[in-house]
Design an enzyme around this catalytic site. Structure first.
Site, PDB file in Angstrom:
ATOM      1  CG  ASP A 193      -0.176   0.006   2.538  1.00 22.34           C
ATOM      2  OD1 ASP A 193       1.095  -0.108   2.642  1.00 22.34           O
ATOM      3  OD2 ASP A 193      -0.974  -0.147   3.633  1.00 22.34           O
ATOM      4  NE  ARG A 228      17.750   1.148  -0.887  1.00 21.59           N
ATOM      5  CZ  ARG A 228      17.171   1.029   0.556  1.00 21.59           C
ATOM      6  NH1 ARG A 228      17.272   0.031   1.165  1.00 21.59           N
ATOM      7  NH2 ARG A 228      16.447   2.102   0.924  1.00 21.59           N
ATOM      8  CG  ASP A 231      16.605  -5.069   0.276  1.00 21.63           C
ATOM      9  OD1 ASP A 231      17.099  -6.284   0.638  1.00 21.63           O
ATOM     10  OD2 ASP A 231      15.605  -4.698   0.764  1.00 21.63           O
TER      11      ASP A 231
HETATM   12  P1  AMP Z   1      11.992  -3.426   3.660  1.00 23.93           P
HETATM   13  O1  AMP Z   1      11.292  -4.459   4.631  1.00 23.93           O
HETATM   14  O2  AMP Z   1      11.623  -2.153   4.553  1.00 23.93           O
HETATM   15  O3  AMP Z   1      13.571  -3.502   3.606  1.00 23.93           O
HETATM   16  O4  AMP Z   1      11.335  -3.494   2.331  1.00 23.93           O
HETATM   17  C1  AMP Z   1      11.459  -4.543   1.249  1.00 23.93           C
HETATM   18  C2  AMP Z   1      10.644  -3.927   0.131  1.00 23.93           C
HETATM   19  O5  AMP Z   1       9.294  -4.032   0.429  1.00 23.93           O
HETATM   20  C3  AMP Z   1      11.107  -2.640  -0.340  1.00 23.93           C
HETATM   21  O6  AMP Z   1      11.023  -2.802  -1.893  1.00 23.93           O
HETATM   22  C4  AMP Z   1       9.891  -1.725   0.077  1.00 23.93           C
HETATM   23  O7  AMP Z   1       9.657  -0.547  -0.733  1.00 23.93           O
HETATM   24  C5  AMP Z   1       8.803  -2.671   0.041  1.00 23.93           C
HETATM   25  N1  AMP Z   1       7.925  -2.456   0.973  1.00 23.93           N
HETATM   26  C6  AMP Z   1       7.756  -2.684   2.229  1.00 23.93           C
HETATM   27  N2  AMP Z   1       6.685  -2.357   2.681  1.00 23.93           N
HETATM   28  C7  AMP Z   1       5.799  -1.679   1.579  1.00 23.93           C
HETATM   29  C8  AMP Z   1       4.582  -1.415   1.693  1.00 23.93           C
HETATM   30  N3  AMP Z   1       3.706  -1.114   2.805  1.00 23.93           N
HETATM   31  N4  AMP Z   1       4.099  -0.931   0.383  1.00 23.93           N
HETATM   32  C9  AMP Z   1       4.715  -1.045  -0.628  1.00 23.93           C
HETATM   33  N5  AMP Z   1       6.091  -1.615  -0.761  1.00 23.93           N
HETATM   34  C10 AMP Z   1       6.593  -1.890   0.693  1.00 23.93           C
HETATM   35 MG    MG Z   2      14.743  -2.521   2.856  1.00 24.61          MG
END
Ligand code: AMP
Ligand code: MG
Length: 498
Positions: free
Chosen positions: A137, A195, A264
């Protein structure tokens, strides 16, 4: 000014400048690396936290940002002057599996130039969908954004390189995680958001020119001393390996478990980034895991150096086309560089542990001295932070745990070792006090602050932030912030999907 002086038409709002000086060098990278996209406005922006010292450091007027203008800005409803919002493209290995990602819920507003001339990314996290959102979202919940704010600021105060948190704004909208939770946007400040996964993305494009552009850009931004190196890609790889070795050693010296060291989430700048299911270890145990989904302990406390090296091998792989025109020679250079990580980590780990014990000089027996202490701590389930804090007190700590024969034997060895130092005992104590924190963001304290904040009471959070802003203030009388979680507390778990 006379009373009849005309009121200027259409006055610029007070926040029109507020000190913003945004530039956009990342946007000059090839098109594959970014997509222009604006934040999605929210229903009812409300400023929950504003980091005034950080605002001032960035050259921003905290006073001007504290009001409704700041709320609108930090919620993504109004762009700061000179902003040019974009989402960054990247890929990454998540739990060992390659996948394309990108900013799915984050938007870079630009790079703020500080009064000292330094450059920092200003990024909104939770600011709405982007072309990389897939099924997400694009939003974030208030709890996890406050958590990132507290932990990243605590890490900064501890002296660990990290992205920082400028503000948290509530959106007045619910997010579903899976039940309704209040939504929020975090404003993150970073040396950059490049990253290991950004390089993996570049390599996956199969476009050497794009890879070279990213390499040159990263060198210019983070390692300007290496511009003009004979082999720029190898120089970058070595420099990143060095910074990561130092970073992981620092994490471990304060008991930090990142929890989701996917590629990442590893920054080329050497800053800690992407606070998700992270936490500080209380009882010393190398197998400590907090993340509910890390069932095999891939990202456990003691596994962090090994995983960092694994991630750096992915960076090396991505750089292969630039390392040498001959593929075999490239692989050899990459392997040799990645192999160097272990030695560099050992170096930083040992140097850091010596400081924690107040040692200025090096002796061959120091490794055994450190290992004996850690083995004892593991055996008796000693609190990591409080054990080292106790070794940093001016007077011996009366504690049943330290009456243990094994500890006393170790203590005697340590005292003898300290006796062979040329620096004074006062200097050795000073060194320990500067490297063994008295205060860390203990899990139960963070949870209590988040729970109160969710109920609209920010006083608990503000007091905790104040304590954590001076982690080495050993003389501070705040015993309730030093205690480990109350006995019998269930094992702490953190969650992804934030
Ligand atoms: P993270 O766990 O924050 O490192 O995110 C991993 C990936 O999931 C990244 O590409 C984020 O942008 C994507 N992501 C995490 N939460 C959301 C969300 N609520 N909506 C869209 N993308 C998300
Ligand atoms: Mg991340």
């Amino acid at each position: 000014m006379s009373e009849s002086a005309p009121i200027p038409l259409d006055p610029a709002p007070a926040s029109a400048s507020a000190g913003w000086r945004l530039q956009h060098t990342y946007a000059q990278l090839p098109r594959a690396f970014h997509v222009s996209i604006a934040p999605t406005p929210v229903r009812a922006p409300r400023l929950v936290l504003l980091n005034r010292p950080l605002a001032e450091f960035l050259g921003l007027s905290a006073g001007e940002l504290a009001g409704d203008d700041g709320a609108a800005l930090f919620a993504g409803n109004r762009l700061p002057p000179g902003a040019s919002p974009l989402a960054q493209a990247y890929a990454g290995h998540q739990y060992g599996h390659f996948t394309t990602l990108g900013d799915g819920r984050a938007i870079l507003l630009g790079e703020q130039i500080t009064p000292r001339g330094e450059r920092f990314d200003i990024q909104l996290k939770g600011s709405g969908p982007t072309p990389f959102s897939r099924r997400g979202d694009g939003r974030a919940a208030l709890g996890p954004m406050l958590r990132e704010y507290v932990i990243s600021e605590a890490m900064h105060a501890l002296g660990v390189p990290t992205t920082r948190s400028l503000a948290v704004a509530a959106t007045g909208e619910d997010v579903w995680r899976p039940e309704a939770q209040p939504g929020a946007v975090l404003t993150r400040v970073a040396a950059s958001h490049i990253r290991v996964g950004t390089f993996e993305w570049a390599a996956a494009q199969g476009d050497d020119a794009a890879l070279r552009a990213l390499t040159d850009y990263t060198l210019r931004r983070h390692y300007p001393g290496l511009i003009g190196a004979d082999n720029p890609a190898l120089a970058l790889l070595d420099a990143v390996i060095e910074r990561q070795a130092a970073l992981i050693a620092q994490w471990m010296q304060v008991g930090f478990v990142h929890g989701v060291m996917n590629t990442d989430n590893m920054a080329l700048s050497g800053e800690t980034i992407d606070y998700g299911p992270c936490a500080f270890m209380d009882i010393y145990d190398p197998a400590t895991v907090f993340s509910s989904i890390d069932r095999h302990g891939r990202y456990a406390y003691g596994n962090q150096p090994r995983i960092a090296q694994w991630n750096l091998a992915r960076l090396a792989e991505a750089l292969l086309p630039l390392l040498h025109p001959d593929e075999k020679a490239s692989v050899e250079l990459a392997n040799a560089a990645v192999q160097r990580f272990a030695g560099r980590f050992q170096h930083h780990s040992l140097a850091g542990m010596r400081r924690k014990l107040g040692l200025f000089t090096e002796e061959a027996g120091d490794v055994a001295l450190i290992e004996t202490l850690l083995a004892w701590m593991h055996e008796v389930k000693a609190d990591f932070t409080n054990t080292f804090a106790a070794l940093s007190q001016t007077a011996p700590v009366a504690n049943a745990q330290f009456a243990d024969a094994k500890f006393l034997e170790w203590h005697e060895r340590w005292q003898a070792r300290l006796g062979r130092e040329s620096k004074s005992p006062a200097e050795a104590l000073q060194l320990r006090r500067a490297h063994n924190p008295a205060f860390i963001p203990r899990n139960h304290l963070v949870e209590a602050a988040l729970a109160a904040a969710q109920q609209g009471d920010l006083t608990v959070m503000e007091r905790l932030l104040d304590i954590l802003s001076a982690p080495y203030a050993h003389e501070r009388n705040a015993p309730e912030y030093r205690l480990p979680a109350p006995g019998g507390a269930a094992a702490y778990q953190t969650f992804c999907g934030t």
